[in-house]
Write a protein that holds these residues in place. Structure first.
Motif, short mmCIF file in Angstrom:
data_model
loop_
_atom_site.label_atom_id
_atom_site.label_comp_id
_atom_site.label_asym_id
_atom_site.label_seq_id
_atom_site.Cartn_x
_atom_site.Cartn_y
_atom_site.Cartn_z
N VAL A 113 6.71 2.37 1.04
CA VAL A 113 6.26 1.39 2.03
C VAL A 113 7.37 0.41 2.37
O VAL A 113 7.60 0.10 3.55
CB VAL A 113 5.01 0.64 1.51
CG1 VAL A 113 4.70 -0.58 2.38
CG2 VAL A 113 3.80 1.58 1.48
N ILE A 126 -1.48 5.24 5.72
CA ILE A 126 -1.41 5.48 4.28
C ILE A 126 -2.76 5.88 3.69
O ILE A 126 -3.81 5.42 4.12
CB ILE A 126 -0.88 4.22 3.56
CG1 ILE A 126 -0.61 4.52 2.07
CG2 ILE A 126 -1.83 3.03 3.70
CD1 ILE A 126 0.22 3.44 1.37
N VAL A 128 -3.84 5.79 -0.25
CA VAL A 128 -3.22 5.22 -1.43
C VAL A 128 -3.25 6.16 -2.62
O VAL A 128 -4.12 7.03 -2.74
CB VAL A 128 -3.86 3.86 -1.82
CG1 VAL A 128 -3.68 2.86 -0.69
CG2 VAL A 128 -5.33 4.03 -2.17
N TYR A 135 -2.31 -4.15 -4.26
CA TYR A 135 -1.97 -3.69 -2.91
C TYR A 135 -1.22 -4.76 -2.12
O TYR A 135 -1.31 -4.81 -0.89
CB TYR A 135 -3.23 -3.25 -2.18
CG TYR A 135 -3.91 -2.09 -2.86
CD1 TYR A 135 -3.29 -0.85 -2.96
CD2 TYR A 135 -5.17 -2.24 -3.45
CE1 TYR A 135 -3.90 0.22 -3.60
CE2 TYR A 135 -5.79 -1.18 -4.10
CZ TYR A 135 -5.15 0.05 -4.17
OH TYR A 135 -5.75 1.11 -4.81
N HIS A 137 1.84 -4.84 -1.54
CA HIS A 137 2.83 -4.20 -0.66
C HIS A 137 2.22 -3.85 0.70
O HIS A 137 2.94 -3.81 1.71
CB HIS A 137 3.42 -2.95 -1.33
CG HIS A 137 2.42 -1.90 -1.69
ND1 HIS A 137 1.40 -2.12 -2.59
CD2 HIS A 137 2.27 -0.61 -1.28
CE1 HIS A 137 0.68 -1.01 -2.72
NE2 HIS A 137 1.17 -0.10 -1.93
N LEU A 138 0.91 -3.61 0.73
CA LEU A 138 0.26 -3.32 2.00
C LEU A 138 0.02 -4.61 2.79
O LEU A 138 0.11 -4.62 4.02
CB LEU A 138 -1.06 -2.58 1.77
CG LEU A 138 -0.94 -1.21 1.08
CD1 LEU A 138 -2.30 -0.53 1.01
CD2 LEU A 138 0.07 -0.32 1.80
N VAL A 141 3.05 -5.31 4.68
CA VAL A 141 3.15 -4.58 5.95
C VAL A 141 2.56 -5.43 7.07
O VAL A 141 3.17 -5.62 8.13
CB VAL A 141 2.40 -3.23 5.86
CG1 VAL A 141 2.37 -2.55 7.24
CG2 VAL A 141 3.06 -2.32 4.83
N LEU A 148 -1.15 -1.36 10.36
CA LEU A 148 -1.48 -0.61 9.15
C LEU A 148 -2.81 0.10 9.35
O LEU A 148 -3.82 -0.53 9.67
CB LEU A 148 -1.56 -1.55 7.95
CG LEU A 148 -1.94 -0.91 6.61
CD1 LEU A 148 -0.87 0.07 6.15
CD2 LEU A 148 -2.16 -1.99 5.55
N GLN A 150 -5.32 2.74 7.29
CA GLN A 150 -5.62 3.43 6.03
C GLN A 150 -6.59 4.57 6.31
O GLN A 150 -7.44 4.48 7.19
CB GLN A 150 -6.26 2.46 5.04
CG GLN A 150 -5.39 1.26 4.67
CD GLN A 150 -6.05 0.45 3.58
OE1 GLN A 150 -6.01 0.80 2.39
NE2 GLN A 150 -6.68 -0.64 3.96
N THR A 160 -8.17 -3.86 7.42
CA THR A 160 -7.29 -3.12 8.32
C THR A 160 -8.11 -2.11 9.10
O THR A 160 -9.32 -1.98 8.92
CB THR A 160 -6.20 -2.35 7.54
OG1 THR A 160 -6.82 -1.27 6.82
CG2 THR A 160 -5.46 -3.25 6.58
#
Length: 345
Positions: A113, A126, A128, A135, A137-138, A141, A148, A150, A160
Motif C-alpha cells: 500500500v 484492496i 485485506v 488498518y 495504512h488504509l 490512503v 480507496l 475495498q 469507504t
C-alpha cells in the motif's frame, strides 16, 4: 554491457539545437510550433527511440491513470477474476494497473500500500490479508486523497466504497441444500473470525441448522481450516471422531474443500453417499474433480467490473465528496455431484 540511457527531451533539444520547451510543445502538437519543426522533432524522437513519460505527463494533469490492486493470493479464482474484470473495464479508458500480492501477510500488505501511494496511483483496490487488524495504512490512503475501494475482505470500521457478496445468505442456502439432501451432522471449516466474511458465513451455517431444528455441535466446527492442507488436517480429525460428520462445509475456499475430498478418498469414504462436501468460490477445478464439488459462485469477474465502474462514477463527480457505500453482489449456489446424495439413493 552498460545499459543505454533513456532518451529525454533534452537529448532531442541538444541534437536539434533548440530549447527543451520547444521540443515539449512540438511533441504535444502545440499550435505555437510550426509544422516543419514538429516534423523534425518527431523524426529525431523516433531516431533516438524516445518514449514519452506518460506517468509524468498524467501527473501534470492531476492524475496518474493508474490503479493499484492488493490481493491476498493472485492464484485464487476470486482475486484473479476480480483483477480481470477491473482490467477489462479500465483498459478501454487507457488506465494501467499495478498488482500486488500480500500472501496473507499484514506486513507485506502495508509495504504494498505504501509503495502504491508513492507511485501516485489514483485509486487503491484492496482485499485485506487474514493476518492483522491494524488498518492505519488504509486510513493513510484516504489521508493522501487517494480513492480507496475495498472488496470481499474488508476493514469493517473504515468508511469507504465497498463491493461485497452476501456471504450469510450464500451459506444459508448451501447448508439448506445439504440438509434437504439428507445430511444431518454437518461440519464447518471456518476461516479467521477477525474477518467479517468468515463470520457471516458461519452465521449462515448456524442459522440454517436452527431453521431445520438441527443441533450445533461444537466439535464439528474447526477454526482456521482455510487452506488445502489445513482443510485436510481438519478432515482427518473430524472423520476419526466416534461420531463423524456426514457432510463438511469448507466455508473458506474450494482449496479447503479439495483437501476434504482428497482425505475422504484416501480413507475409502464415498462422496456423496457417505460424506457431502460444499466448497466456496467456484474454482475451475471443482468441475473436474471426481466427484465434482458443489460450491458457491461469487461472480468475481462481475465484481471486478463493478469496482472499476464505481471508480469511474466517483471520478466524474470530482467536486462532490465520496459518500461511503456498499454494493452487494449476490452469489449463487452451484450444485454438483459432491452433495447430490438423493441421486445416489
Amino acid at each position: 554491457m552498460k545499459a543505454k540511457k533513456r532518451t529525454t527531451i533534452y537529448d532531442i533539444a541538444e541534437k536539434l539545437n533548440i530549447t527543451a520547451s520547444s521540443v515539449s510543445r512540438a511533441l504535444n502538437n502545440s499550435s505555437h510550433v510550426n509544422e516543419e519543426t514538429k516534423k523534425l522533432v518527431l523524426k529525431t524522437a523516433a531516431e533516438l527511440n524516445y518514449k514519452r513519460n506518460i506517468l509524468a505527463s498524467n501527473l501534470r494533469k492531476g492524475e496518474s491513470k493508474t490503479i493499484g490492486i492488493v490481493v491476498p493470493r493472485i492464484n485464487q479464482n476470486i482475486f484473479s477474476n476480480v483483477i480481470a474484470g477491473i482490467e477489462e473495464t479500465t483498459y478501454s479508458k487507457d488506465y494501467n494497473l499495478i498488482i500486488c500480492q500480500s500472501n496473507e501477510s499484514h506486513e507485506k500488505e502495508v509495504k504494498s500500500v505504501n509503495a502504491l501511494i508513492n507511485q501516485h496511483v489514483d485509486c487503491i483496490v484492496i482485499s485485506v490479508a487474514a493476518e492483522g487488524s491494524d488498518y492505519s495504512h488504509l486510513q493513510n490512503v484516504i489521508d493522501h486523497g487517494i480513492k480507496l475501494i475495498q472488496f470481499d475482505r474488508v476493514a469493517d470500521d473504515l468508511e469507504t466504497l465497498k463491493v461485497l457478496n452476501d456471504n450469510h445468505q450464500a451459506s444459508l442456502e448451501g447448508i439448506t441444500h445439504m440438509i434437504e439432501q439428507g445430511y444431518k451432522r454437518i461440519a464447518l471449516l471456518e476461516g479467521p473470525q477477525n474477518l467479517d466474511i468468515f463470520r457471516q458465513r458461519k452465521q449462515g451455517y448456524l442459522e440454517a441448522l436452527k431453521l431445520h431444528n438441527l443441533p450445533v455441535i461444537n466439535e464439528l466446527i474447526i477454526e482456521n481450516a482455510w487452506t488445502k492442507e489445513l482443510g485436510a488436517d481438519a478432515t482427518r480429525k473430524l472423520l476419526n471422531l466416534p461420531e463423524p460428520p456426514d457432510a463438511i462445509f469448507a466455508s473458506t475456499s474450494d482449496f479447503s474443500a479439495l483437501g476434504v475430498l482428497e482425505v475422504a478418498t484416501s480413507m475409502g469414504i464415498k462422496v456423496p453417499s457417505d460424506l457431502g462436501i460444499l466448497g466456496y468460490s467456484n474454482e475451475p477445478f471443482t468441475e473436474l474433480t471426481s466427484p465434482s464439488i458443489t460450491t458457491i459462485d461469487q461472480f468475481s469477474h462481475y465484481m471486478g467490473k463493478t469496482i472499476a465502474n464505481l471508480y469511474f462514477q466517483e471520478s466524474e463527480n470530482k467536486e462532490s465528496p465520496i459518500v461511503p457505500r456498499t454494493i452487494s453482489v449476490k452469489p449463487k449456489l452451484i450444485i454438483r455431484a459432491s452433495t447430490s446424495r438423493r441421486s445416489y439413493q
